[in-house]
Scaffold this active site. Structure first.
Site, PDB file in Angstrom:
ATOM      1  N   LYS A 130     -14.748   8.361  -3.268  1.00 58.74           N
ATOM      2  CA  LYS A 130     -15.972   8.720  -2.524  1.00 58.74           C
ATOM      3  C   LYS A 130     -16.491  10.080  -2.970  1.00 58.74           C
ATOM      4  CE  LYS A 130     -13.972   6.038   1.161  1.00 58.74           C
ATOM      5  NZ  LYS A 130     -13.062   6.113   2.322  1.00 58.74           N
ATOM      6  N   LYS A 169       0.815  14.646   0.611  1.00 60.14           N
ATOM      7  CA  LYS A 169      -0.557  14.926   0.180  1.00 60.14           C
ATOM      8  C   LYS A 169      -0.759  16.422  -0.095  1.00 60.14           C
ATOM      9  CE  LYS A 169      -2.363  10.994   2.878  1.00 60.14           C
ATOM     10  NZ  LYS A 169      -3.045  10.079   1.933  1.00 60.14           N
ATOM     11  N   LYS A 193      -8.295  14.087   4.499  1.00 58.21           N
ATOM     12  CA  LYS A 193      -7.422  12.915   4.456  1.00 58.21           C
ATOM     13  C   LYS A 193      -6.362  13.131   5.539  1.00 58.21           C
ATOM     14  CE  LYS A 193      -6.419  14.003   0.073  1.00 58.21           C
ATOM     15  NZ  LYS A 193      -6.464  12.808  -0.716  1.00 58.21           N
ATOM     16  N   ARG A 194      -5.549  12.111   5.832  1.00 58.10           N
ATOM     17  CA  ARG A 194      -4.482  12.328   6.801  1.00 58.10           C
ATOM     18  C   ARG A 194      -3.619  13.502   6.356  1.00 58.10           C
ATOM     19  NH1 ARG A 194      -3.930   8.463  11.064  1.00 58.10           N
ATOM     20  NH2 ARG A 194      -2.041   9.618  11.546  1.00 58.10           N
ATOM     21  N   HIS A 221       0.801  -1.234   0.000  1.00 52.38           N
ATOM     22  CA  HIS A 221       0.000   0.000   0.000  1.00 52.38           C
ATOM     23  C   HIS A 221       0.828   1.276   0.000  1.00 52.38           C
ATOM     24  CE1 HIS A 221      -4.016  -1.805   0.970  1.00 52.38           C
ATOM     25  NE2 HIS A 221      -3.255  -2.742   1.513  1.00 52.38           N
ATOM     26  N   THR A 270      -8.610   6.621  -1.793  1.00 54.62           N
ATOM     27  CA  THR A 270      -9.959   6.072  -1.885  1.00 54.62           C
ATOM     28  C   THR A 270     -10.969   7.190  -1.608  1.00 54.62           C
ATOM     29  OG1 THR A 270      -9.603   5.300   0.375  1.00 54.62           O
ATOM     30  CG2 THR A 270      -9.530   3.637  -1.366  1.00 54.62           C
TER      31      THR A 270
END
Ligand code: NBG
Length: 833
Positions: free
Chosen positions: A680, A574, A568-569, A376, A676
């Protein structure tokens, strides 16, 4: 207290056991709730708290699930059935009540039954503490996969840890994240069934002894330093409107009684109690890092703990089915969710060799055929490794087994690549550059028949970067299975308005057969009435979120503005801080030209930072500092608003995804394995602004380039730029708007003049910028301008939003699970109705 109130008996049409416990008439549901309130909670309505009612309703729903659950357990004892065992250190299941009502198809009747009791279902849904037994994407993926396994009729057990404390609750104080213990079990957990008789011993430490048994066979015995016990807690996972329920079986650690008693007998009360405390520590708390930190001793103990309990459980089931261990791999497929459970390779070998006296070759063949490994991450620093001395001390027998696996593996490498010592060193299960480590991804790869990444780009990059040598050695093992998410929770449950509209037009088969059905709404993209409804629903969802934001932060968000969301984290790769640079750029534009016509935006952030991640915590502080300035500046009022939504979790996510107009998926290309959340958002009609990273690539392919806002360097360009020598300062020097924004952050403009606060962040960007924000900045800003332009024209925006949903079929976790079944587990899902 006497009996439950009279009228409940009176309202039941037929007073049979079936009817009172699992009947689905409104009257039966009502009566069942009252019974559970009385007989399980020990309360009468007049004295019941909201939690009592929640528990009573939850037990009622559980009763409905148990029928299927018990039938499924029976099915699982059938020796012909292959069981999928999903081993994961994290399962981020989210609240159960609403989802189970949805799956059973009794939401409306329960709502009505509760109304008759003067209760609101929504209040009780809000009462539920979600089990936050995961950090983010990886744990939530495991939960979506459990949902799809059950819904596709695949008999499966999810094995993990019943952490007493899940992911911490995030509070914000003065713009900083505070971590609060997540005491999710405080008021009880009605969904689980404790199985004290399903318990296994788990050893740690000590030494090994070699000996010859009575038949003269060489054997090894492990003499542990400590033994604890793992107890099973089962949570049924029901299918959507189907007959099956799978099992989530989580292990809790406990003291082994005999230890206590020994100490008690010699009068050492404190030692006895201490043993108990140490034993219970193993499953105490989830590690709050989404990418692992090296060397946390308890973490290896947790991993081994749940892995051995799970494998011992599978062996018990197998023998109970009357089968020989030689056919173990025909009965069980074990999926390793990242390297966290990869000790399973050595542990299954140990169980087969030492406890069941199998020969090495046979045991190895069974192990390889049973295990499959999912990777992952692409971040090299996130690949798990354990210091060798520490590993040998904790699991001495496993160390020996790993040495033997490695010895044989290296023989094979030398056969294929004679005289290539460097390759041997790179492939070895033991990293010997400097301090020695056990490489868990190598152990998982060598011990599995399949290795997969979680999006096409990720799987491809794996073979070129972090798993390159393993790929060259075992090319046939590598496959891709792009992640997916369940349309049940992520549309049907969390977006009732959209669900009703879609169902009205194309029927409700899309909830169970998303891949085949959802595209049927595509023609409605051109239907003005449908578009108007679509817009109304989005507006309603934005209102719903605005109310929640008001309640949680005291800030008023305008549902008339564009909701631009990044949840998100918090992680540098990111790039939440790239989003912040855009906000500052817009702010400066308006400040310079106060009459500028801009598309009003509300920027919504959410996400937790690992408690020890300095830079991530500072990014949260930056977001909130910028919010303070922007939200209080009358020049930009009505045009820009910035919100940090605290404690992002599954429950809050139900409100956030359906309310988004724009989804921020802006990681540095080549860093996000899949993502993911991106799926969504799209499934709920948000358009994506994103890089060609992870599953974004495939989302864009599916929805069409014209319905996706692309910017930034590609993974190959990022690599190339780095190889040529990336100089972030040159971007800063040559771009006045970027320079202005960065200078403001540095000077203390957003931190009440404190020029120290964001210095580490700014310096890191200017001197290193490992995630290339500065290189992507202009492309991002230009792309955001295109977003604003498009949003201004709702006539074209709304059809784009509809097409995003219509073309998301591929990203149902049902599709992912079908691929796992076909390519990895070699099983056929039960025939679907
Ligand atoms: C995460 C990735 C995400 C991915 C999820 C689920 C880890 C180690 N990895 O990109 O960062 O979507 O896994 O596969 O948490």
């Amino acid at each position: 207290m006497t009996t439950p109130p009279e009228e409940t008996h009176a309202s039941s049409p037929v007073d049979t056991a079936e009817n009172t416990r699992t009947g689905t008439h409104i009257a039966s549901l009502k009566q069942a709730v009252l019974h559970n309130l009385y007989y399980v909670q020990g309360r009468i309505p007049a004295l019941a708290t909201r939690n009592d009612w929640y528990m009573a309703v939850a037990y009622t729903v559980r009763d409905h699930m148990l029928d299927r659950f018990i039938r499924s357990l029976k099915e699982m004892s059938n020796p012909q059935v292959k069981l999928v065992c999903y081993l994961s250190a994290e399962f981020l299941m989210g609240p159960h009540l609403g989802n189970n009502l949805l799956n059973l198809g009794i939401t409306d009747r329960m709502r009505q039954a509760l109304k008759e009791l003067d209760l609101e279902l929504d209040d009780l849904l809000a009462q539920e503490e979600e089990p936050g037994l995961g950090n983010g994407g990886l744990g939530r993926l495991a939960a979506c996969y459990m949902d799809s396994l059950a819904s596709l009729g695949v008999p499966a057990i999810g094995y993990g840890i019943r952490y007493e404390f899940g992911i911490f609750d995030q509070e914000i104080s003065d713009g900083w994240q505070l971590e609060k213990t997540d005491k999710w079990l405080r008021l009880g957990n009605p969904w689980e069934i404790c199985r004290p008789e399903i318990a296994y011993y788990v050893n740690f430490g000590g030494r090994t002894e070699q000996f010859y048994d009575e038949k003269g066979h060489f054997r090894v015995r492990w003499v542990p330093y400590r033994t604890v016990k793992g107890i099973a807690y089962d949570t049924p996972v029901s299918s959507y409107r189907g007959e099956l329920a799978d099992i989530l079986r989580l292990w809790k650690s406990e003291a082994v009684e005999s230890f206590d008693f020994q100490a008690f007998n010699v009068g050492d009360y404190y030692k006895a109690v201490n043993e108990k405390v140490i034993s219970e520590t193993v499953s105490k708390v989830l590690y709050p890092n989404d990418e692992p930190e090296i060397g946390k001793t308890l973490r290896l103990a947790q991993q081994y703990f749940f892995v051995t309990c799970s494998l011992q459980d599978m062996i018990r089931i197998h023998l109970m089915r009357g089968k020989s261990l030689e056919t173990f791999h025909e009965s069980f497929s074990v999926q390793l969710n990242d390297t966290h459970p990869s000790i399973a390779v050595a542990e299954l070998m140990r169980l087969l060799l030492d406890e069941h006296m199998m020969e090495w070759d046979k045991a190895w063949n069974i192990t390889q055929q049973t295990m499959a490994y999912t990777n992952h991450t692409l971040l090299p620093e996130a690949l798990e490794k354990w210091s060798l001395p520490f590993f040998s001390r904790s699991l001495p027998r496993h160390m020996e087994i790993i040495y033997e696996i490695n010895r044989r593996f290296i023989d094979e490498i030398r056969l294929k690549y004679p005289d290539d010592d460097e390759r041997v060193a790179r492939l070895s299960l033991i990293d010997e550059h400097g301090e020695k480590y056990v490489r868990m991804a190598h152990l998982a790869s060598v011990g599995s028949h399949s290795i997969n990444g979680v999006a096409a780009l990720h799987s491809d990059l794996l073979t070129k970067t972090v798993l390159k040598d393993l790929y060259e050695f075992y090319p046939e093992r590598f496959v891709n299975v792009t992640n997916g998410v369940t349309p049940r929770r992520w549309i049907a449950l969390s977006n009732p308005g959209l669900t009703a509209l879609i169902t009205e037009r194309i029927g409700d088969r899309w909830i169970k057969h998303f891949e085949d059905e959802i595209s049927k709404i595509e023609p409605f993209a051109h239907d003005p009435a449908f578009r108007a409804e679509w817009q109304k629903i989005k507006h309603h969802n934005k209102n719903r979120l605005a109310d929640l934001i008001q309640e949680r932060t005291g800030i008023a968000a305008d549902p008339g503005s564009m909701f631009d969301v990044q949840v998100k984290r918090i992680h540098e790769y990111k790039r939440q801080h790239l989003n912040v640079l855009h906000i500052i750029t817009l702010y400066n534009r308006i400040k310079k030209n106060p009459s500028l016509a801009v598309v009003p935006r509300t920027f919504i952030f959410g996400g937790k930072a690992a408690p020890g991640y300095f830079m991530a915590k500072r990014i949260i502080k930056l977001i909130i500092s910028v919010a303070e300035v922007v939200n209080n500046d009358s020049d930009v009022a009505g045009r820009l608003k910035v919100i940090f939504f605290p404690d992002f979790n599954v429950k809050n996510a139900h409100y956030i995804y359906p309310a988004a107009d724009l989804s921020e998926q802006i990681s540095t290309a080549g860093k996000e394995a899949s993502g993911t959340g991106n799926m969504k958002f799209s499934m709920n009609g948000a358009l994506t602004i994103g890089t060609l990273d992870g599953a974004n690539v495939e989302i864009r392919e599916e929805v069409g380039a014209e319905n996706f806002f692309l910017f930034g360097f590609t993974a190959a360009e990022v690599d190339d730029l780095r190889n040529r020598g990336y100089n972030p300062r040159s971007y800063y020097e040559s771009n006045p708007l970027l320079k202005e924004a960065i200078d403001q952050v540095r000077s203390g403009y957003f931190s009440r003049g404190d020029a120290e606060l964001f210095k580490p962040l700014v310096e890191n960007l200017l001197d290193h910028d490992p995630f290339m924000l500065l290189a992507d900045y202009q492309s991002y800003i230009d792309c955001q301008d295109r977003v604003s332009l498009a949003y201004r024209d709702q006539e074209s925006w709304v059809p784009m939003s509809i097409l995003n949903v219509a073309r998301m079929g591929k990203f149902s976790s049902d599709r992912s699970i079908r691929e796992y079944c076909e390519h990895i587990w070699k099983i056929k899902p039960a025939k679907e109705k």
